[in-house]
Design a protein around this motif. Structure first.
Motif, PDB file in Angstrom:
ATOM      1  N   GLY A 136      30.156  31.437  45.059  1.00 22.04           N
ATOM      2  CA  GLY A 136      30.886  32.401  44.258  1.00 22.04           C
ATOM      3  C   GLY A 136      30.794  32.095  42.778  1.00 22.04           C
ATOM      4  N   THR A 137      31.675  32.686  42.008  1.00 25.71           N
ATOM      5  CA  THR A 137      31.768  32.480  40.568  1.00 25.71           C
ATOM      6  C   THR A 137      33.257  32.423  40.227  1.00 25.71           C
ATOM      7  OG1 THR A 137      29.787  33.825  40.278  1.00 25.71           O
ATOM      8  CG2 THR A 137      31.094  33.408  38.308  1.00 25.71           C
ATOM      9  N   PRO A 138      33.681  31.500  39.363  1.00 30.04           N
ATOM     10  CA  PRO A 138      35.100  31.468  38.996  1.00 30.04           C
ATOM     11  C   PRO A 138      35.574  32.851  38.532  1.00 30.04           C
ATOM     12  CG  PRO A 138      34.020  29.516  38.174  1.00 30.04           C
ATOM     13  CD  PRO A 138      32.932  30.426  38.697  1.00 30.04           C
ATOM     14  N   PHE A 139      36.775  33.219  39.022  1.00 28.65           N
ATOM     15  CA  PHE A 139      37.301  34.536  38.680  1.00 28.65           C
ATOM     16  C   PHE A 139      38.782  34.457  38.363  1.00 28.65           C
ATOM     17  CE2 PHE A 139      37.667  34.050  43.231  1.00 28.65           C
ATOM     18  CZ  PHE A 139      38.899  34.601  43.560  1.00 28.65           C
ATOM     19  N   MET A 140      39.199  35.367  37.513  1.00 31.27           N
ATOM     20  CA  MET A 140      40.589  35.420  37.078  1.00 31.27           C
ATOM     21  C   MET A 140      41.403  36.259  38.059  1.00 31.27           C
ATOM     22  SD  MET A 140      41.984  36.457  33.311  1.00 31.27           S
ATOM     23  CE  MET A 140      40.865  35.286  32.568  1.00 31.27           C
ATOM     24  N   ASP A 141      42.641  35.869  38.256  1.00 35.10           N
ATOM     25  CA  ASP A 141      43.561  36.634  39.083  1.00 35.10           C
ATOM     26  C   ASP A 141      43.635  38.051  38.528  1.00 35.10           C
ATOM     27  OD1 ASP A 141      46.218  37.775  39.924  1.00 35.10           O
ATOM     28  OD2 ASP A 141      46.354  35.830  40.937  1.00 35.10           O
ATOM     29  N   SER A 142      43.520  39.033  39.403  1.00 36.17           N
ATOM     30  CA  SER A 142      43.486  40.428  38.953  1.00 36.17           C
ATOM     31  C   SER A 142      44.813  40.905  38.376  1.00 36.17           C
ATOM     32  CB  SER A 142      43.058  41.346  40.097  1.00 36.17           C
ATOM     33  OG  SER A 142      44.022  41.302  41.132  1.00 36.17           O
ATOM     34  N   ASN A 143      45.883  40.152  38.586  1.00 36.35           N
ATOM     35  CA  ASN A 143      47.176  40.515  38.005  1.00 36.35           C
ATOM     36  C   ASN A 143      47.322  40.034  36.564  1.00 36.35           C
ATOM     37  OD1 ASN A 143      48.348  41.817  40.331  1.00 36.35           O
ATOM     38  ND2 ASN A 143      48.368  39.796  41.264  1.00 36.35           N
ATOM     39  N   CYS A 144      46.342  39.292  36.082  1.00 37.23           N
ATOM     40  CA  CYS A 144      46.369  38.811  34.700  1.00 37.23           C
ATOM     41  C   CYS A 144      45.870  39.901  33.764  1.00 37.23           C
ATOM     42  CB  CYS A 144      45.470  37.580  34.537  1.00 37.23           C
ATOM     43  SG  CYS A 144      46.049  36.144  35.445  1.00 37.23           S
ATOM     44  N   ASN A 145      46.485  39.970  32.611  1.00 40.98           N
ATOM     45  CA  ASN A 145      46.045  40.890  31.571  1.00 40.98           C
ATOM     46  C   ASN A 145      45.748  40.081  30.320  1.00 40.98           C
ATOM     47  OD1 ASN A 145      46.303  43.549  32.819  1.00 40.98           O
ATOM     48  ND2 ASN A 145      48.469  43.041  32.949  1.00 40.98           N
ATOM     49  N   ILE A 146      44.476  39.977  29.978  1.00 41.84           N
ATOM     50  CA  ILE A 146      44.060  39.187  28.828  1.00 41.84           C
ATOM     51  C   ILE A 146      44.719  39.749  27.573  1.00 41.84           C
ATOM     52  CG2 ILE A 146      42.078  38.486  27.440  1.00 41.84           C
ATOM     53  CD1 ILE A 146      40.448  38.642  30.079  1.00 41.84           C
ATOM     54  N   GLY A 147      45.290  38.872  26.785  1.00 42.82           N
ATOM     55  CA  GLY A 147      45.973  39.274  25.565  1.00 42.82           C
ATOM     56  C   GLY A 147      47.432  39.626  25.784  1.00 42.82           C
ATOM     57  N   ILE A 148      47.845  39.759  27.054  1.00 43.62           N
ATOM     58  CA  ILE A 148      49.230  40.103  27.365  1.00 43.62           C
ATOM     59  C   ILE A 148      49.884  39.006  28.206  1.00 43.62           C
ATOM     60  CG2 ILE A 148      50.739  41.747  28.549  1.00 43.62           C
ATOM     61  CD1 ILE A 148      48.624  43.902  27.877  1.00 43.62           C
ATOM     62  N   SER A 149      49.211  38.607  29.293  1.00 46.37           N
ATOM     63  CA  SER A 149      49.770  37.608  30.209  1.00 46.37           C
ATOM     64  C   SER A 149      49.921  36.257  29.518  1.00 46.37           C
ATOM     65  CB  SER A 149      48.883  37.449  31.445  1.00 46.37           C
ATOM     66  OG  SER A 149      48.822  38.637  32.188  1.00 46.37           O
ATOM     67  N   LYS A 150      51.054  35.610  29.767  1.00 48.82           N
ATOM     68  CA  LYS A 150      51.289  34.271  29.216  1.00 48.82           C
ATOM     69  C   LYS A 150      50.531  33.215  30.006  1.00 48.82           C
ATOM     70  CE  LYS A 150      55.820  35.189  27.299  1.00 48.82           C
ATOM     71  NZ  LYS A 150      56.756  34.368  26.554  1.00 48.82           N
ATOM     72  N   ASN A 151      50.145  33.544  31.254  1.00 47.56           N
ATOM     73  CA  ASN A 151      49.457  32.617  32.135  1.00 47.56           C
ATOM     74  C   ASN A 151      48.256  33.323  32.744  1.00 47.56           C
ATOM     75  OD1 ASN A 151      48.704  30.648  33.979  1.00 47.56           O
ATOM     76  ND2 ASN A 151      50.553  30.805  35.226  1.00 47.56           N
ATOM     77  N   LEU A 152      47.074  32.804  32.505  1.00 43.24           N
ATOM     78  CA  LEU A 152      45.854  33.343  33.100  1.00 43.24           C
ATOM     79  C   LEU A 152      45.404  32.363  34.187  1.00 43.24           C
ATOM     80  CD1 LEU A 152      43.972  34.377  29.833  1.00 43.24           C
ATOM     81  CD2 LEU A 152      45.404  35.822  31.292  1.00 43.24           C
ATOM     82  N   ILE A 153      45.388  32.821  35.435  1.00 37.73           N
ATOM     83  CA  ILE A 153      44.977  31.959  36.539  1.00 37.73           C
ATOM     84  C   ILE A 153      43.520  32.225  36.865  1.00 37.73           C
ATOM     85  CG2 ILE A 153      45.360  31.310  38.943  1.00 37.73           C
ATOM     86  CD1 ILE A 153      48.276  32.136  38.616  1.00 37.73           C
ATOM     87  N   ILE A 154      42.742  31.142  36.916  1.00 39.98           N
ATOM     88  CA  ILE A 154      41.315  31.229  37.249  1.00 39.98           C
ATOM     89  C   ILE A 154      41.080  30.432  38.525  1.00 39.98           C
ATOM     90  CG2 ILE A 154      38.963  30.734  36.494  1.00 39.98           C
ATOM     91  CD1 ILE A 154      40.030  30.901  33.572  1.00 39.98           C
ATOM     92  N   TYR A 155      40.445  31.082  39.503  1.00 41.84           N
ATOM     93  CA  TYR A 155      40.155  30.450  40.782  1.00 41.84           C
ATOM     94  C   TYR A 155      38.681  30.058  40.854  1.00 41.84           C
ATOM     95  CZ  TYR A 155      44.512  32.805  42.071  1.00 41.84           C
ATOM     96  OH  TYR A 155      45.807  33.251  42.099  1.00 41.84           O
ATOM     97  N   GLY A 156      38.431  28.911  41.466  1.00 37.77           N
ATOM     98  CA  GLY A 156      37.058  28.472  41.702  1.00 37.77           C
ATOM     99  C   GLY A 156      37.011  27.620  42.954  1.00 37.77           C
ATOM    100  N   HIS A 157      35.892  27.684  43.660  1.00 39.15           N
ATOM    101  CA  HIS A 157      35.743  26.913  44.896  1.00 39.15           C
ATOM    102  C   HIS A 157      35.685  25.415  44.634  1.00 39.15           C
ATOM    103  CE1 HIS A 157      35.278  30.029  47.884  1.00 39.15           C
ATOM    104  NE2 HIS A 157      34.391  30.660  47.139  1.00 39.15           N
ATOM    105  N   ASN A 158      36.085  24.651  45.636  1.00 41.20           N
ATOM    106  CA  ASN A 158      35.914  23.202  45.655  1.00 41.20           C
ATOM    107  C   ASN A 158      34.801  22.941  46.659  1.00 41.20           C
ATOM    108  OD1 ASN A 158      35.989  20.450  46.105  1.00 41.20           O
ATOM    109  ND2 ASN A 158      38.214  20.325  46.130  1.00 41.20           N
ATOM    110  N   MET A 159      33.597  22.773  46.157  1.00 42.69           N
ATOM    111  CA  MET A 159      32.440  22.520  47.019  1.00 42.69           C
ATOM    112  C   MET A 159      32.360  21.004  47.231  1.00 42.69           C
ATOM    113  SD  MET A 159      31.678  25.703  47.128  1.00 42.69           S
ATOM    114  CE  MET A 159      30.216  25.721  48.110  1.00 42.69           C
ATOM    115  N   LYS A 160      32.892  20.522  48.357  1.00 44.94           N
ATOM    116  CA  LYS A 160      33.017  19.080  48.601  1.00 44.94           C
ATOM    117  C   LYS A 160      31.719  18.328  48.385  1.00 44.94           C
ATOM    118  CE  LYS A 160      34.548  20.149  52.984  1.00 44.94           C
ATOM    119  NZ  LYS A 160      35.249  19.950  54.217  1.00 44.94           N
TER     120      LYS A 160
END
Length: 182
Positions: free
Chosen positions: A43-67
């Motif tokens: 995959g590719t790291p992606f931001m939580d779709s509930n985040c609004n850049i420039g508005i949200s105080k917290n931007l969550i980014i998800y990425g896999h842990n490929m052991k």
């Protein structure tokens, strides 16, 4: 090349050096897609779709842990050790407007996948400050980094590969913005 790209994440001295994607129509589209929208197990790291850049105080980014191999967010677990944090207190996001945003780590914690750390809604400044306090208290160590109601934070989330319901969450606060268009 891809309008879903909202920035580029870099952690110095690590192989964490990836585009960050955001799509509101299909929130987990990049869970198994690469930058070119082709199938990719990593995959590719992606931001939580509930985040609004420039508005949200917290931007969550998800990425896999490929052991195996250390790709994606696997190496973030190094931040479980305070000594690693002390050598690498910052991570960076480069944005399409040419700016470099420096984030200083204020929390590194193993949390449940349903933990309050994933909350993106804060009714008041006091509620956000309470959220930040909780994150700092749950951290594996105290970084001494200050956060407050005006803070803008980024939360990097990955699986621990220990328990299915656990995540490693590295959180940084915006401490500098350099360059780019004014």
């Amino acid at each position: 090349k891809n309008k879903d790209c909202v920035g580029w994440l870099k952690v110095v001295d690590m192989d964490v050096n990836y585009p960050v994607m955001l799509t509101k129509q299909n929130p987990e589209f990049y869970l198994r897609r690469d930058f070119n929208k082709e199938y990719s197990y990593m995959g590719t790291p992606f931001m939580d779709s509930n985040c609004n850049i420039g508005i949200s105080k917290n931007l969550i980014i998800y990425g896999h842990n490929m052991k195996i191999g250390g790709e994606m967010f696997s190496q973030l677990k190094e931040y479980e050790e305070e000594s690693f944090y002390k050598e690498h207190p910052n991570f960076y996001i480069y944005t399409p407007d040419g700016k470099t945003r420096t984030y200083t780590v204020f929390s590194a914690a193993v949390v449940k996948d349903t933990a309050d750390q994933y909350n993106l809604t804060y009714a008041t400044d006091e509620a956000f400050e309470s959220y930040l306090k909780m994150c700092k208290e749950d951290s594996a160590y105290d970084t001494g980094t200050e956060v407050n109601a005006q803070s803008q934070i980024v939360s990097l989330s990955t699986c621990t590969n220990v328990r299915e319901d656990e995540r490693f969450l590295l959180q940084g606060v915006l401490t500098a913005t350099d360059g780019g268009e004014n």
